[in-house]
Write a protein that holds these residues in place. Structure first.
Motif, PDB file in Angstrom:
ATOM      1  N   ALA A 164       0.709  -1.273  -0.087  1.00  0.00           N
ATOM      2  CA  ALA A 164      -0.106   0.082   0.002  1.00  0.00           C
ATOM      3  C   ALA A 164       0.783   1.018   0.082  1.00  0.00           C
ATOM      4  CB  ALA A 164      -0.908   0.023   1.303  1.00  0.00           C
ATOM      5  N   GLY A 165       1.986   1.074   0.400  1.00  0.00           N
ATOM      6  CA  GLY A 165       3.027   2.281   0.011  1.00  0.00           C
ATOM      7  C   GLY A 165       3.138   2.716   1.409  1.00  0.00           C
ATOM      8  N   ARG A 166       2.635   2.281   2.441  1.00  0.00           N
ATOM      9  CA  ARG A 166       3.170   2.975   3.437  1.00  0.00           C
ATOM     10  C   ARG A 166       4.410   2.401   4.572  1.00  0.00           C
ATOM     11  NH1 ARG A 166      -2.762   1.746   3.556  1.00  0.00           N
ATOM     12  NH2 ARG A 166      -2.471  -0.153   4.367  1.00  0.00           N
ATOM     13  N   ILE A 167       4.957   1.335   4.005  1.00  0.00           N
ATOM     14  CA  ILE A 167       6.232   0.933   4.764  1.00  0.00           C
ATOM     15  C   ILE A 167       7.109   0.694   3.690  1.00  0.00           C
ATOM     16  CG2 ILE A 167       7.259  -0.498   5.883  1.00  0.00           C
ATOM     17  CD1 ILE A 167       5.594   0.651   7.631  1.00  0.00           C
ATOM     18  N   GLU A 168       8.391   1.345   3.857  1.00  0.00           N
ATOM     19  CA  GLU A 168       9.386   1.475   2.846  1.00  0.00           C
ATOM     20  C   GLU A 168      10.684   0.547   3.174  1.00  0.00           C
ATOM     21  OE1 GLU A 168      10.267   5.571   2.158  1.00  0.00           O
ATOM     22  OE2 GLU A 168       8.303   5.926   0.864  1.00  0.00           O
ATOM     23  N   GLU A 169      10.990   0.483   4.577  1.00  0.00           N
ATOM     24  CA  GLU A 169      12.064  -0.273   5.018  1.00  0.00           C
ATOM     25  C   GLU A 169      11.780  -0.649   6.336  1.00  0.00           C
ATOM     26  OE1 GLU A 169      15.098   2.887   4.636  1.00  0.00           O
ATOM     27  OE2 GLU A 169      14.312   3.907   6.228  1.00  0.00           O
ATOM     28  N   VAL A 170      12.597  -1.487   6.713  1.00  0.00           N
ATOM     29  CA  VAL A 170      12.509  -2.109   8.180  1.00  0.00           C
ATOM     30  C   VAL A 170      13.635  -2.170   8.927  1.00  0.00           C
ATOM     31  CG1 VAL A 170      11.935  -4.469   9.357  1.00  0.00           C
ATOM     32  CG2 VAL A 170      10.787  -3.855   7.100  1.00  0.00           C
ATOM     33  N   VAL A 171      13.708  -1.292  10.135  1.00  0.00           N
ATOM     34  CA  VAL A 171      14.730  -1.555  11.141  1.00  0.00           C
ATOM     35  C   VAL A 171      14.920  -2.941  11.846  1.00  0.00           C
ATOM     36  CG1 VAL A 171      15.798  -0.390  13.213  1.00  0.00           C
ATOM     37  CG2 VAL A 171      14.846   1.058  11.398  1.00  0.00           C
ATOM     38  N   VAL A 172      15.749  -3.549  11.822  1.00  0.00           N
ATOM     39  CA  VAL A 172      15.939  -4.820  12.483  1.00  0.00           C
ATOM     40  C   VAL A 172      17.235  -4.291  13.539  1.00  0.00           C
ATOM     41  CG1 VAL A 172      16.909  -7.307  12.427  1.00  0.00           C
ATOM     42  CG2 VAL A 172      15.742  -6.265  10.606  1.00  0.00           C
ATOM     43  N   ALA A 173      16.791  -4.492  14.876  1.00  0.00           N
ATOM     44  CA  ALA A 173      17.558  -3.896  15.858  1.00  0.00           C
ATOM     45  C   ALA A 173      17.735  -4.948  17.151  1.00  0.00           C
ATOM     46  CB  ALA A 173      16.853  -2.738  16.714  1.00  0.00           C
TER      47      ALA A 173
ATOM     48  N   LEU B 247      18.998   0.474  21.390  1.00  0.00           N
ATOM     49  CA  LEU B 247      18.748  -0.546  20.071  1.00  0.00           C
ATOM     50  C   LEU B 247      19.738  -0.015  19.064  1.00  0.00           C
ATOM     51  CD1 LEU B 247      14.805   0.088  19.649  1.00  0.00           C
ATOM     52  CD2 LEU B 247      16.190  -1.760  20.725  1.00  0.00           C
ATOM     53  N   MET B 248      20.414  -1.257  18.606  1.00  0.00           N
ATOM     54  CA  MET B 248      21.389  -1.280  17.513  1.00  0.00           C
ATOM     55  C   MET B 248      21.178  -2.125  16.391  1.00  0.00           C
ATOM     56  SD  MET B 248      23.357   0.602  19.906  1.00  0.00           S
ATOM     57  CE  MET B 248      24.890   0.805  18.805  1.00  0.00           C
ATOM     58  N   GLY B 249      21.444  -1.496  15.296  1.00  0.00           N
ATOM     59  CA  GLY B 249      20.843  -2.532  14.044  1.00  0.00           C
ATOM     60  C   GLY B 249      20.948  -1.794  12.746  1.00  0.00           C
ATOM     61  N   SER B 250      20.255  -2.371  11.873  1.00  0.00           N
ATOM     62  CA  SER B 250      20.431  -1.492  10.366  1.00  0.00           C
ATOM     63  C   SER B 250      18.874  -1.558   9.824  1.00  0.00           C
ATOM     64  CB  SER B 250      21.030  -2.490   9.383  1.00  0.00           C
ATOM     65  OG  SER B 250      22.330  -2.914  10.174  1.00  0.00           O
ATOM     66  N   ARG B 251      18.772  -0.737   8.722  1.00  0.00           N
ATOM     67  CA  ARG B 251      17.728  -0.688   7.866  1.00  0.00           C
ATOM     68  C   ARG B 251      17.788  -1.352   6.731  1.00  0.00           C
ATOM     69  NH1 ARG B 251      14.428   4.241   8.972  1.00  0.00           N
ATOM     70  NH2 ARG B 251      15.367   5.313  10.880  1.00  0.00           N
ATOM     71  N   LEU B 252      16.784  -2.043   6.424  1.00  0.00           N
ATOM     72  CA  LEU B 252      16.701  -2.895   5.575  1.00  0.00           C
ATOM     73  C   LEU B 252      15.516  -2.709   4.526  1.00  0.00           C
ATOM     74  CD1 LEU B 252      18.358  -4.608   7.526  1.00  0.00           C
ATOM     75  CD2 LEU B 252      17.205  -6.802   6.984  1.00  0.00           C
TER      76      LEU B 252
ATOM     77  N   TYR C 219      14.112  -7.131   0.677  1.00  0.00           N
ATOM     78  CA  TYR C 219      15.226  -7.988   1.193  1.00  0.00           C
ATOM     79  C   TYR C 219      15.003  -8.498   2.587  1.00  0.00           C
ATOM     80  CZ  TYR C 219      19.766  -9.017   3.238  1.00  0.00           C
ATOM     81  OH  TYR C 219      20.925  -9.724   3.846  1.00  0.00           O
ATOM     82  N   PHE C 220      13.951  -7.677   3.384  1.00  0.00           N
ATOM     83  CA  PHE C 220      13.714  -8.269   4.857  1.00  0.00           C
ATOM     84  C   PHE C 220      12.823  -9.575   4.583  1.00  0.00           C
ATOM     85  CE2 PHE C 220      10.812  -8.786   8.244  1.00  0.00           C
ATOM     86  CZ  PHE C 220      11.666  -9.059   9.260  1.00  0.00           C
TER      87      PHE C 220
ATOM     88  N   LEU D 122       9.465  -1.573  12.636  1.00  0.00           N
ATOM     89  CA  LEU D 122      10.853  -1.907  13.274  1.00  0.00           C
ATOM     90  C   LEU D 122      10.389  -3.362  13.774  1.00  0.00           C
ATOM     91  CD1 LEU D 122      12.781   0.050  15.679  1.00  0.00           C
ATOM     92  CD2 LEU D 122      11.809  -1.937  16.681  1.00  0.00           C
ATOM     93  N   VAL D 123      11.637  -4.200  13.821  1.00  0.00           N
ATOM     94  CA  VAL D 123      11.485  -5.570  14.611  1.00  0.00           C
ATOM     95  C   VAL D 123      12.670  -6.010  15.594  1.00  0.00           C
ATOM     96  CG1 VAL D 123      12.579  -6.468  12.699  1.00  0.00           C
ATOM     97  CG2 VAL D 123      10.756  -8.015  14.163  1.00  0.00           C
ATOM     98  N   LEU D 124      12.219  -6.303  16.626  1.00  0.00           N
ATOM     99  CA  LEU D 124      13.508  -6.602  17.492  1.00  0.00           C
ATOM    100  C   LEU D 124      14.268  -7.821  17.099  1.00  0.00           C
ATOM    101  CD1 LEU D 124      12.412  -5.460  21.113  1.00  0.00           C
ATOM    102  CD2 LEU D 124      13.558  -4.149  19.091  1.00  0.00           C
TER     103      LEU D 124
END
Length: 465
Positions: A27-36, A44-49, A53-54, A115-117
């Motif tokens: 729907a165009g509301r989410i463009e990337e996912v932070v994995v932390a 919280l430490m991590g990267s944007r995916l 790819y996620f 965001l996902v832990l």
């Protein structure tokens, strides 16, 4: 190991969570996912995916991240002595395995981001034993073996200042303007300087999925507290680190700065009181006994006794920094002794509630506490009391802060470190690897402090010594 070398993640209950993410992305509301991953300090430490790819790779196989993330201090410095020796192992990777139960697809302060832990595991799939989430999980698993589950709530206080983080940094965090001018504890006026920031924090945390219970101004100028609904212990700790991370981002967006440090100045400190209860895995209220004079079951009496027996040895997990012990001083309305009381806020362990709501409030942790470690310490202490059927002394009914006969908490990080790394109880319940790892974290903190020259020393000695 490289980021492309991963371990398979079982699908399990991930379907619904990731289907929701896929729909939000379509729907165009989410463009990337932070994995932390929560680090030793609870940050919280991590990267944007990217979302594709996620979903295609990281959600199934995990995502590689450098092992030093769980073996570094607040400055991100690492070194020998930790159970994870990043230098001698070549700064390799472990795998961040996303936990779909923690996925949040609404971060109002970070548009277009989910965001996902994640849990840290080694390439062979073995959990990283010293990871904070794993330390807590080990204790919750021990509870489950007894047919018990832990529920927790954390009450975080923080200070809000009118300057931005950049301005505060350039001022070396001195001469800052608190967002309220005087003690506004429970006040409904005098909040015009703080309300724009905390209103946005309240509203956007609720939009992000946290269930707020109460919010109010506190004693120290600029101080505020937001309390969220209790939940299963791991979920509460996940919410806690999510809240701290998001609150700082919201403050920054508002041109303000906030701090959770336990003791910013000589005024009231920032606490993180932890409410903790146990239930049977069938939902039964195992701590309550309506037939007992005090309403407490025998299991609860042992549970509270365990808190008192283990508190000196486990203090390091609740007060992990030099600054933590500036708050735990006489006259600071923070615990200094080892005792318990029924609805007695001068005790480190306060028993409150009745029936199904009967619980302990652990008042030792400050705003700097890593929630996973602090809750793990309280659960482990309670289990120790239950397993050894420790007797509970009479409750303290007077002011425990003013009672010199009450046994004392460790008064410095050095004392807490000594109690922790020489504790037979800590080695028994957490394992030698965890004890050594967090002992090294404390030694690193102490070493950094002992090398520093403070403003207090300059004011005292520059001219007059």
């Amino acid at each position: 190991m490289t980021a492309g070398t991963t371990t398979e993640v079982t699908a399990g209950a991930s379907g619904n969570a990731y289907d929701r993410l896929r729909a939000e992305a379509a729907a165009g509301r989410i463009e990337e996912v932070v994995v932390a991953v929560p680090d030793l300090q609870g940050r919280l430490m991590g990267s944007r995916l990217s979302v594709p790819y996620f979903l295609e790779e990281a959600a199934r196989q995990g995502f590689g991240a450098c092992v030093y993330l769980l073996a570094s201090d607040v400055e991100m410095d690492t070194g020998p002595g930790y159970a994870i020796d990043a230098w001698n192992s070549g700064f390799g990777d472990f795998v961040l395995r996303p936990d779909p139960a923690t996925l949040r697809t609404c971060l109002p302060w970070d548009d277009g981001t989910a965001l996902v832990l994640a849990d840290a595991v080694w390439p062979d799939g073995e959990p990283v034993a010293v990871a904070p989430r794993r330390v807590l999980r080990a204790q919750l698993d021990k509870l489950a073996e007894r047919g018990l589950a832990a529920y927790a709530g954390t009450e975080l206080e923080f200070l809000v200042f009118g300057e931005s983080y950049r301005e505060a940094w350039e001022r070396r965090y001195t001469g800052l303007r608190p967002a309220t001018r005087y003690n506004v504890d429970y006040s409904l006026q005098g909040l015009e300087g703080i309300e724009p920031v905390v209103r946005r924090i309240r509203r956007e945390m609720v939009r992000a999925g946290l269930a707020m219970e109460t919010a109010r101004a506190e004693c120290h100028p600029g101080q505020y507290e937001i309390v969220f609904r209790y939940a299963e212990a791991m979920a509460t700790c996940d919410n806690h680190v999510f809240f701290k991370n998001g609150a700082k981002q919201i403050a920054a967006a508002e041109g303000a700065a906030l701090t959770f440090m336990p003791k910013f100045d000589e005024g009231e400190g920032n606490s993180c009181h932890i409410h903790l209860s146990l239930r049977g895995t069938d939902g039964s209220a195992v701590l309550a006994d309506a037939g007992a004079g005090d309403g407490m079951s025998e299991l609860m009496r042992h549970f509270v006794a365990g808190q008192l027996a283990c508190l000196p040895d486990f203090a390091l997990l609740m007060a992990p920094n030099v600054n933590s012990y500036k708050r735990l001083q006489p006259g600071a309305f923070a615990p200094t002794g080892i005792t318990w009381g029924r609805d007695n806020r001068t005790c480190p362990v306060r028993v409150v509630g009745s029936g199904p709501s009967l619980r302990i409030e652990h008042r030792v942790p400050g705003g700097d506490a890593n929630p996973y470690l602090a809750v793990a310490a309280a659960v482990a202490a309670g289990l120790y009391g239950i397993e050894h059927r420790l007797p509970l002394p009479a409750p303290h009914t007077a002011n425990a802060l003013a009672d010199a006969s009450v046994p004392r908490l460790p008064t410095t990080l050095a004392e807490a470190l000594h109690r922790w790394e020489t504790s037979e109880i800590a080695a028994e319940v957490f394992g030698e690897q965890v004890v050594a790892h967090y002992a090294q974290a404390a030694r690193t903190e102490l070493s950094a402090f002992e090398r520093a020259v403070t403003d207090w020393e300059r004011m005292r000695g520059f001219e007059r010594l």
